[in-house]
Design a protein around this motif. Sequence first.
Motif, PDB file in Angstrom:
ATOM      1  N   VAL A 172      45.343  27.191 -15.360  1.00  0.00           N
ATOM      2  CA  VAL A 172      45.799  25.801 -15.471  1.00  0.00           C
ATOM      3  C   VAL A 172      44.675  24.905 -15.988  1.00  0.00           C
ATOM      4  CG1 VAL A 172      46.604  23.802 -14.155  1.00  0.00           C
ATOM      5  CG2 VAL A 172      47.570  26.052 -13.698  1.00  0.00           C
ATOM      6  N   LEU A 173      43.469  25.075 -15.463  1.00  0.00           N
ATOM      7  CA  LEU A 173      42.351  24.224 -15.864  1.00  0.00           C
ATOM      8  C   LEU A 173      41.839  24.525 -17.267  1.00  0.00           C
ATOM      9  CD1 LEU A 173      40.294  23.973 -12.568  1.00  0.00           C
ATOM     10  CD2 LEU A 173      41.769  22.252 -13.598  1.00  0.00           C
ATOM     11  N   ASN A 174      42.008  25.741 -17.732  1.00  0.00           N
ATOM     12  CA  ASN A 174      41.512  26.111 -19.057  1.00  0.00           C
ATOM     13  C   ASN A 174      42.535  25.925 -20.166  1.00  0.00           C
ATOM     14  OD1 ASN A 174      38.944  26.799 -18.147  1.00  0.00           O
ATOM     15  ND2 ASN A 174      39.621  28.831 -17.552  1.00  0.00           N
ATOM     16  N   SER A 175      43.750  25.632 -19.814  1.00  0.00           N
ATOM     17  CA  SER A 175      44.795  25.417 -20.810  1.00  0.00           C
ATOM     18  C   SER A 175      44.570  24.069 -21.499  1.00  0.00           C
ATOM     19  CB  SER A 175      46.166  25.434 -20.128  1.00  0.00           C
ATOM     20  OG  SER A 175      47.164  25.059 -21.039  1.00  0.00           O
ATOM     21  N   PRO A 176      44.499  24.041 -22.837  1.00  0.00           N
ATOM     22  CA  PRO A 176      44.199  22.788 -23.548  1.00  0.00           C
ATOM     23  C   PRO A 176      45.239  21.692 -23.334  1.00  0.00           C
ATOM     24  CG  PRO A 176      44.448  24.630 -25.094  1.00  0.00           C
ATOM     25  CD  PRO A 176      44.656  25.165 -23.728  1.00  0.00           C
ATOM     26  N   GLU A 177      46.492  22.046 -23.073  1.00  0.00           N
ATOM     27  CA  GLU A 177      47.522  21.026 -22.898  1.00  0.00           C
ATOM     28  C   GLU A 177      47.722  20.639 -21.433  1.00  0.00           C
ATOM     29  OE1 GLU A 177      49.400  24.980 -22.541  1.00  0.00           O
ATOM     30  OE2 GLU A 177      48.273  24.125 -24.189  1.00  0.00           O
ATOM     31  N   SER A 178      46.889  21.156 -20.556  1.00  0.00           N
ATOM     32  CA  SER A 178      47.015  20.907 -19.123  1.00  0.00           C
ATOM     33  C   SER A 178      46.630  19.471 -18.759  1.00  0.00           C
ATOM     34  CB  SER A 178      46.128  21.881 -18.348  1.00  0.00           C
ATOM     35  OG  SER A 178      46.028  21.513 -17.006  1.00  0.00           O
ATOM     36  N   VAL A 179      47.462  18.846 -17.962  1.00  0.00           N
ATOM     37  CA  VAL A 179      47.162  17.505 -17.462  1.00  0.00           C
ATOM     38  C   VAL A 179      45.941  17.568 -16.548  1.00  0.00           C
ATOM     39  CG1 VAL A 179      48.035  15.623 -16.019  1.00  0.00           C
ATOM     40  CG2 VAL A 179      49.544  16.739 -17.655  1.00  0.00           C
ATOM     41  N   LEU A 180      45.857  18.625 -15.757  1.00  0.00           N
ATOM     42  CA  LEU A 180      44.713  18.775 -14.857  1.00  0.00           C
ATOM     43  C   LEU A 180      43.409  18.913 -15.622  1.00  0.00           C
ATOM     44  CD1 LEU A 180      46.095  21.080 -12.019  1.00  0.00           C
ATOM     45  CD2 LEU A 180      45.622  18.643 -11.941  1.00  0.00           C
ATOM     46  N   LYS A 181      43.441  19.605 -16.747  1.00  0.00           N
ATOM     47  CA  LYS A 181      42.223  19.738 -17.560  1.00  0.00           C
ATOM     48  C   LYS A 181      41.787  18.373 -18.072  1.00  0.00           C
ATOM     49  CE  LYS A 181      40.055  22.167 -21.378  1.00  0.00           C
ATOM     50  NZ  LYS A 181      38.749  21.851 -20.855  1.00  0.00           N
ATOM     51  N   GLY A 182      42.739  17.564 -18.491  1.00  0.00           N
ATOM     52  CA  GLY A 182      42.419  16.210 -18.940  1.00  0.00           C
ATOM     53  C   GLY A 182      41.796  15.379 -17.829  1.00  0.00           C
ATOM     54  N   LEU A 183      42.341  15.489 -16.632  1.00  0.00           N
ATOM     55  CA  LEU A 183      41.792  14.762 -15.485  1.00  0.00           C
ATOM     56  C   LEU A 183      40.397  15.262 -15.130  1.00  0.00           C
ATOM     57  CD1 LEU A 183      44.917  14.524 -13.163  1.00  0.00           C
ATOM     58  CD2 LEU A 183      43.812  12.658 -14.403  1.00  0.00           C
ATOM     59  N   LEU A 184      40.212  16.567 -15.192  1.00  0.00           N
ATOM     60  CA  LEU A 184      38.906  17.140 -14.900  1.00  0.00           C
ATOM     61  C   LEU A 184      37.868  16.698 -15.931  1.00  0.00           C
ATOM     62  CD1 LEU A 184      37.266  19.036 -13.081  1.00  0.00           C
ATOM     63  CD2 LEU A 184      37.958  20.916 -14.571  1.00  0.00           C
ATOM     64  N   ASP A 185      38.239  16.694 -17.192  1.00  0.00           N
ATOM     65  CA  ASP A 185      37.327  16.228 -18.244  1.00  0.00           C
ATOM     66  C   ASP A 185      36.954  14.761 -18.037  1.00  0.00           C
ATOM     67  OD1 ASP A 185      37.414  18.732 -19.371  1.00  0.00           O
ATOM     68  OD2 ASP A 185      38.800  18.172 -20.984  1.00  0.00           O
ATOM     69  N   LYS A 186      37.935  13.936 -17.677  1.00  0.00           N
ATOM     70  CA  LYS A 186      37.688  12.511 -17.426  1.00  0.00           C
ATOM     71  C   LYS A 186      36.764  12.332 -16.224  1.00  0.00           C
ATOM     72  CE  LYS A 186      38.684   8.113 -18.051  1.00  0.00           C
ATOM     73  NZ  LYS A 186      38.268   7.363 -19.209  1.00  0.00           N
ATOM     74  N   ALA A 187      36.995  13.096 -15.158  1.00  0.00           N
ATOM     75  CA  ALA A 187      36.144  13.018 -13.966  1.00  0.00           C
ATOM     76  C   ALA A 187      34.713  13.430 -14.293  1.00  0.00           C
ATOM     77  CB  ALA A 187      36.715  13.896 -12.862  1.00  0.00           C
ATOM     78  N   ASN A 188      34.549  14.478 -15.091  1.00  0.00           N
ATOM     79  CA  ASN A 188      33.209  14.915 -15.481  1.00  0.00           C
ATOM     80  C   ASN A 188      32.515  13.863 -16.340  1.00  0.00           C
ATOM     81  OD1 ASN A 188      33.291  17.335 -14.092  1.00  0.00           O
ATOM     82  ND2 ASN A 188      34.151  18.461 -15.809  1.00  0.00           N
TER      83      ASN A 188
END
Length: 106
Positions: A13-29
Motif C-alpha cells: 500500500v505504501l509503495n504503490s504510486p497511486e496510494s493515498v497513504l503514500k501521498g500522506l506519508l510523503d507529505k508528512a516526511n
Amino acid sequence: MKRPFRAKSVADVLNSPESVLKGLLDKANSLKSITDSIHQHLPEDLQKHCTVSEYNKTSLVITADSPVWATRLRYQSSELLTQLRQAGFLGLANIQIKIDPNKSTP
C-alpha cells in the motif's frame, strides 16, 4: 467459486504510486524535513512554540501558539528564509506566520 479478497500488505500500500497513504506519508516526511531545518535555525525557547502547518515548494506557514511568539518569529523570518534556502529549500519564496492559541504547549 470466487476467491476471497486478499488483503494487501502495508508495504504494498505504501509503495504503490497511486496510494493515498503514500501521498500522506510523503507529505508528512516533507513537513518533518522542513520542521527539523527550522528548529536548527531557531533559538531553543522559540522552537517549542512554533510548528510548521503548511509547506509547498514556494511557501511556508509557521503557526505560533501566542502573539508574543509569533512576533519573535516574525523578527527572525527573513534570516530564517535565507538559512532555509542555504539548507536546500531553494524555491522557498515566503514565510507566513499565523497564531493558533489552541496549540499552546504545556
